[in-house]
Scaffold this active site. Structure first.
Site, PDB file in Angstrom:
ATOM      1  N   GLU A 296      -8.170   9.880  -5.565  1.00  0.00           N
ATOM      2  CA  GLU A 296      -6.704  10.372  -5.370  1.00  0.00           C
ATOM      3  C   GLU A 296      -6.071  10.943  -6.325  1.00  0.00           C
ATOM      4  OE1 GLU A 296      -4.758   6.548  -3.898  1.00  0.00           O
ATOM      5  OE2 GLU A 296      -6.167   6.396  -2.339  1.00  0.00           O
TER       6      GLU A 296
ATOM      7  N   GLU B 262     -12.339   4.560   1.564  1.00  0.00           N
ATOM      8  CA  GLU B 262     -11.706   3.345   1.751  1.00  0.00           C
ATOM      9  C   GLU B 262     -11.083   3.463   3.182  1.00  0.00           C
ATOM     10  OE1 GLU B 262      -8.328   3.024  -1.011  1.00  0.00           O
ATOM     11  OE2 GLU B 262      -9.331   3.142  -2.576  1.00  0.00           O
TER      12      GLU B 262
END
Ligand SMILES: *[C@@H]1O[C@H](CO)[C@@H](O)[C@H](O)[C@H]1NC(C)=O
Ligand SMILES: *[C@@H]1O[C@H](CO)[C@@H](O)[C@H](O)[C@H]1NC(C)=O
Ligand SMILES: *[C@@H]1O[C@H](CO)[C@@H](O)[C@H](O)[C@H]1NC(C)=O
Length: 456
Positions: free
Chosen positions: A145, A247
């Protein structure tokens, strides 16, 4: 995991590892016997620095993961200097592969200060050196991220440079082709530019070996369309490298039914996706835990075992109904995919490098020249003379993902679509990003714990 019988036999003969290495080939993962490998994983970071050094703890967790039906974990931080033999064996014995982030707290590739230098490279290399010997090492991430806000995309060439250098190092050292990839926040305004960019340009030495998404856009009850998984599938179709969820598992409103797994492992997506990692094993403040090690710590004063208010070791106890929901869901899904022998990689297609979008989130213009190791950046990137960028890519690409619409609200990364009603409400009260996925919270929490530890 395929080889439980063999594992028993070989453990009688010697303490040989149970699992064979998995390889990335075309846009899929394959077991050594040629069958396709699908990830059924969980995010696992009990403690900030390294959850893979406490063998006893790993054994306790690995046993329950096997019961859950997991075959992989994802770990965000490790300490390369420590011994991981016990934990890696504990997971291997339970049929569990391991994916690792190579960055540590001070080697993260920053979107605010653009550099990729030898200090980072050497630390990444230490993680690779330490873990390459384990057959159940499934893959390595160059970052998690790193692009989370509207102004962050100029860091993308640095992520690609890191992948280039770590792959070259891997090959120079004669390690097996351990897949090296990236774990992205699923931001609608970056679909599909980021995934296309990281795999474009036509030089396999300079692209990621896989692309993974942290996505919280499917919040039960939802649908394939409402969750926008249909869009993810559109962009993932015949993708050039394996693509999967690093995720997933929205917990709003709860309980979680994990119905996105039906889509991922069913006929809608199974031909293009390689599975998913559910966030996360341990119950913490963000309320995503599948297990807990006891009641919240304030109630039972267990000192160091209770960093951040949650006990972080001991016998894991399933938190239900979530744990059983996931277990039942995974037990009902047995994708077989395609065998390597029957798989034709001609079906996959490399995308053109996307052009930058004016006033949009994607600011990298085509196949720019990648930074060299040690290079820092202040101005714009020069286009590579060998650029294969095709401006038409943006036209097809920009459309569905919600382009500039929500993009003008700078800083509002939409990791969950608005219409599913606040995928991230449950995340955290301290951190003010309604859209920030929990991994970032985990990381900042971890950093906080670490700084506290240093202060004390
Ligand atoms: C890499 O960059 C960081 C941050 O600027 C710096 O602290 C470090 O000293 C650099 N390493 C080298 C070898 O220049
Ligand atoms: C592909 O990339 C590698 C690593 O940057 C480079 O050494 C090589 O020359 C490139 N190959 C071509 C054909 O450009
Ligand atoms: C958090 O977001 C809310 C709603 O957008 C805003 O009003 C508030 O000022 C933000 N808080 C912080 C600390 O940024």
């Amino acid at each position: 995991m395929l080889r439980s019988t063999l594992a028993i036999v070989s453990s009688l003969v010697a303490s040989a590892a149970a699992l064979d290495p998995v390889e990335a080939y075309g846009n899929k993962f394959f077991n050594k016997d040629g069958s396709q490998f699908f990830i059924k994983g969980v995010a696992y970071q009990l403690v900030p620095d390294d959850p893979l050094i406490d063998t006893n703890q790993c054994n306790l967790d690995a046993k329950l993961m096997k019961d859950l039906g997991a075959n992989a974990i994802r770990v965000y931080h490790v300490d390369a200097g420590k011994n991981h033999d016990g934990c890696m064996k504990a997971f291997d014995d339970a049929g569990v592969y391991v994916m690792l982030d190579m960055d540590t707290f001070n080697t993260y590739i920053e979107p605010t200060k653009l550099y990729w230098n030898s200090s980072q490279f050497e630390k990444y290399a230490e993680v690779m050196d330490t873990f390459q010997k384990y057959d159940n090492l499934l893959g390595l991430f160059v970052g998690n991220e790193n692009i989370a806000k509207k102004q962050d995309s100029p860091v993308a060439p640095f992520l690609k440079a890191a992948a280039r250098d770590m792959k070259a190092y891997r090959d120079r050292k004669g390690y097996r082709k351990i897949p090296v990839g990236y774990s992205a926040a699923d931001i609608q305004e970056l679909r599909p530019m980021l995934q296309n960019y990281l795999t474009c340009g036509g030089n396999s030495s300079e692209i990621v070996d896989f692309f993974a998404l942290n996505s919280y856009s499917w919040c039960d009850p939802s649908t394939y369309e409402q969750s926008t998984y249909d869009k993810l599938q559109e962009y993932g179709k015949n993708f050039p490298v394996p693509i999967f969820f690093s995720e997933t598992g929205c917990n709003v409103p709860g309980p979680r039914r994990f119905q996105d797994q039906d889509a991922v492992f069913g006929k809608l997506m199974v031909n293009d996706w390689s599975g998913s990692m559910v966030y996360e094993w341990i119950q913490e403040e963000n309320n995503y835990g599948l297990i807990e090690y006891g009641p919240p710590a304030k109630k039972n004063r267990r000192g160091n075992d209770a960093v951040g208010g949650f006990i972080r070791k001991g016998t894991p106890t399933p938190r239900n109904p979530d744990f059983n929901n996931l277990k039942t869901k995974w037990a009902s899904l047995h994708p077989t995919g395609v065998s390597k022998a029957d798989y034709d990689t001609k079906s996959i297609s490399t995308r053109a490098c996307p052009m930058s979008t004016s006033a949009g989130w994607w600011q990298v213009n085509g196949n720019v020249k990648l930074p060299t190791l040690g290079e820092t950046k202040t101005g714009a990137f020069e286009s590579s003379p060998s650029a294969t960028a095709d401006p038409s890519a943006t036209a097809t690409g920009g459309g569905g993902g919600g382009g500039g619409k929500t993009g003008d609200k700078s800083g509002s990364s939409t990791s969950g679509p608005k219409e599913t009603g606040g995928a991230d409400k449950g995340n955290n009260d301290k951190e003010n990003s309604t859209d920030r996925p929990p991994a970032l919270l985990g990381a900042s929490f971890a950093a906080l714990v670490l700084s506290l530890a240093i202060l004390l």
